[in-house]
Design an enzyme around this catalytic site. Structure first.
Site, mmCIF file in Angstrom:
data_model
loop_
_atom_site.group_PDB
_atom_site.id
_atom_site.type_symbol
_atom_site.label_atom_id
_atom_site.label_comp_id
_atom_site.label_asym_id
_atom_site.label_seq_id
_atom_site.Cartn_x
_atom_site.Cartn_y
_atom_site.Cartn_z
ATOM 1 N N GLY A 253 82.441 -60.345 -46.229
ATOM 2 C CA GLY A 253 82.128 -59.656 -47.472
ATOM 3 C C GLY A 253 81.007 -60.243 -48.304
ATOM 4 C CD GLU A 291 87.949 -61.934 -40.382
ATOM 5 O OE1 GLU A 291 88.937 -62.117 -39.665
ATOM 6 O OE2 GLU A 291 87.843 -60.975 -41.171
ATOM 7 N N GLY A 293 79.707 -60.846 -41.542
ATOM 8 C CA GLY A 293 78.975 -59.945 -40.663
ATOM 9 C C GLY A 293 77.584 -59.759 -41.243
ATOM 10 N NE ARG A 294 77.012 -55.995 -46.379
ATOM 11 C CZ ARG A 294 77.021 -54.664 -46.282
ATOM 12 N NH1 ARG A 294 75.904 -54.013 -46.210
ATOM 13 N NH2 ARG A 294 78.177 -54.005 -46.275
ATOM 14 N NE ARG A 330 74.291 -50.792 -45.289
ATOM 15 C CZ ARG A 330 73.795 -51.037 -46.476
ATOM 16 N NH1 ARG A 330 72.501 -51.002 -46.681
ATOM 17 N NH2 ARG A 330 74.581 -51.348 -47.475
ATOM 18 C CB CYS A 360 68.302 -29.933 -40.066
ATOM 19 S SG CYS A 360 66.930 -29.704 -38.946
ATOM 20 C CD GLU A 361 73.363 -33.485 -43.153
ATOM 21 O OE1 GLU A 361 73.559 -33.785 -44.358
ATOM 22 O OE2 GLU A 361 74.252 -33.455 -42.299
#
Ligand SMILES: *Cc1c(COP(=O)(O)O)cnc(C)c1O
Length: 430
Positions: A253, A291, A293-294, A330, A360-361
């Site tokens: 986190g 833990e 990650g980011r 993201r 196409c959004e």
């Protein structure tokens, strides 16, 4: 180029050989060279940056016995897992697929695997039991029963921790906040004693620790300390109840500075995070599992993309690039604002533009109303801090093949995942 548009030692501007222009490099390799060789859109990662970040964690936590269990879901490429295993990391997995990846990258790492997640299936539990992983982070009473049944069937001992929900708010995007009792994660900390007593009565289960994870992209570290104080109280209580609590799994986190405004270097950030986590645990003699990650892989990766077209609709200027929301979701999923920089540095006058992809959004954007130096059709752009939850969340929406991935180490650039083809996409359809 300004400090905030570079990520040393991974990504920095330097002169292009045989020309007068300054271009963005990944370590010893220029990004235009990588685009020519591997095409775009392309994920590019810096091995040196990954090593530096792991080392910063180890230094920050040197006062306490710890293992970094890198969170595989942030970026699960086998070559990156292999690099992390060589650096001594274990792994946090949240599915049977991620466990398979770890075993494929380095079979010996199984003994450093923690398995988290609210919905582990019986086949996933059995695969993890067979691999003899370090720790199951159990998230409900029902899951405990499933694990007990699986362990008895296979006659394998399962070391368990309950993932407790400490009811601590963390200031982050609502989709990635996990530590409040309204969230689906963990067991209420108030019910933990009862569950541990029950777990201890079951054969083949061995109570071994407590785990907690309050969310992702957290940049105010006080909630980590508050959660850890609650966990430390529980360690003392459970030990009084007669349980052996050897491990505390502090989850991940730790947030990163996507805007790169901060004056603080990563070692300083890691040190203040470590203070929050370690202080409540002092004197408890637990083995700490981390833990992240980011914070390890996020700034170590960029998404390289080429400008296809420019267009003007009324007073809005659009730059249409060859990457899209299916490659990096993201911005549209979390309203994330990644820095985007031209690969070729110049002194062109800035313009306010939207950077969008071909999907196409209207949600397919990387930046809206952003001031950026003028770019031409054919120019390369680098979307920074895209190493975490980039490729891992990529999809084939609009039947777009996913990008290739390249790992740079010094002057060498290795293709670690080839570009997907349309044939790959069609293969599994009947
Ligand atoms: C997602 C997750 C992590 C990693 O979070 P980061 O914010 O990437 O550090 C760690 N542990 C668990 C249980 C997770 O779900």
């Amino acid at each position: 180029m300004s400090e905030s548009s570079q990520r040393p030692p991974g990504f920095a501007y330097g002169p292009l050989k045989g020309s007068s222009s300054n271009v963005l490099n990944c370590e010893g390799v220029s990004l235009p060279q990588l685009a020519d060789r591997f095409g775009t859109p392309l994920y590019v990662y810096s091995a040196e940056m990954i090593r530096e970040r792991v080392s910063a964690f180890n230094i920050a936590f040197r006062g306490i016995e710890h293992t970094i269990c890198y969170s595989v879901k942030a970026n699960s490429n086998l070559s990156i897992l292999r690099l992390l295993a060589r650096l001594g990391c274990g792994f946090d997995v949240v599915s049977g697929g991620e466990l398979q990846r770890v075993l494929r990258a380095d079979r010996k790492s199984a003994k450093k695997v923690a398995f988290s997640g609210v919905g582990k299936t019986i086949p996933e539990i059995e695969a993890a039991l067979k691999a003899n992983i370090l720790l199951f982070n159990v998230e409900s009473a029902s899951e405990l029963e499933a694990l007990a049944t699986g362990a008895a069937k296979l006659k394998r001992k399962a070391r368990i921790a309950f993932r407790v929900n400490p009811d601590v708010p963390a200031d982050t995007h609502p989709y990635i906040s996990t530590g409040l009792h309204k969230h689906k994660f963990g067991v209420p900390i108030t019910e933990a004693r009862k569950l541990y007593t029950h777990a201890a009565s079951l054969p083949y289960l061995q109570v071994a620790g407590i785990s907690v994870h309050i969310g992702s992209q957290i940049t105010d570290f006080a909630p980590f300390g508050i959660a850890m104080e609650r966990v430390a109280d529980l360690v003392r209580q459970l030990r009084k109840d007669g349980h052996t609590i050897e491990y505390v799994d502090a989850g991940g986190g730790l947030g990163i500075d996507y805007k790169a405004h901060s004056e603080r270097s990563f070692p300083a950030v890691a040190a203040s995070y470590a203070r929050e986590i370690s202080k409540p645990l002092s004197k408890l003699h637990v083995k700490l599992l981390l833990e992240p990650g980011r914070s390890i892989i996020g700034p170590a990766g960029i998404l390289l993309t080429r400008v296809l077209y420019r267009k003007t609709n009324g007073d809005k200027k659009f730059v249409i690039v060859d990457a899209a929301m299916n490659d990096l979701i993201r911005p549209s999923l979390y309203q994330a604002e990644h820095q985007i920089v031209p690969v070729k540095a110049g002194d062109k006058t800035p313009q306010v533009i939207d950077i969008v992809g071909p999907v196409c959004e209207s949600g397919d954007f990387f930046a809206r109303g952003r001031e950026l130096p003028h770019v031409e059709e054919g120019d390369l752009l680098a979307i920074l801090d895209a190493g975490a939850y980039g490729m891992a969340l990529a999809s084939n929406y609009n039947s777009r093949p996913r990008p290739a991935e390249v790992l740079v180490d010094g002057k060498s650039a290795k293709l670690i995942r080839r570009r997907e083809t349309i044939a790959d996409l069609l293969r599994s359809e009947l």
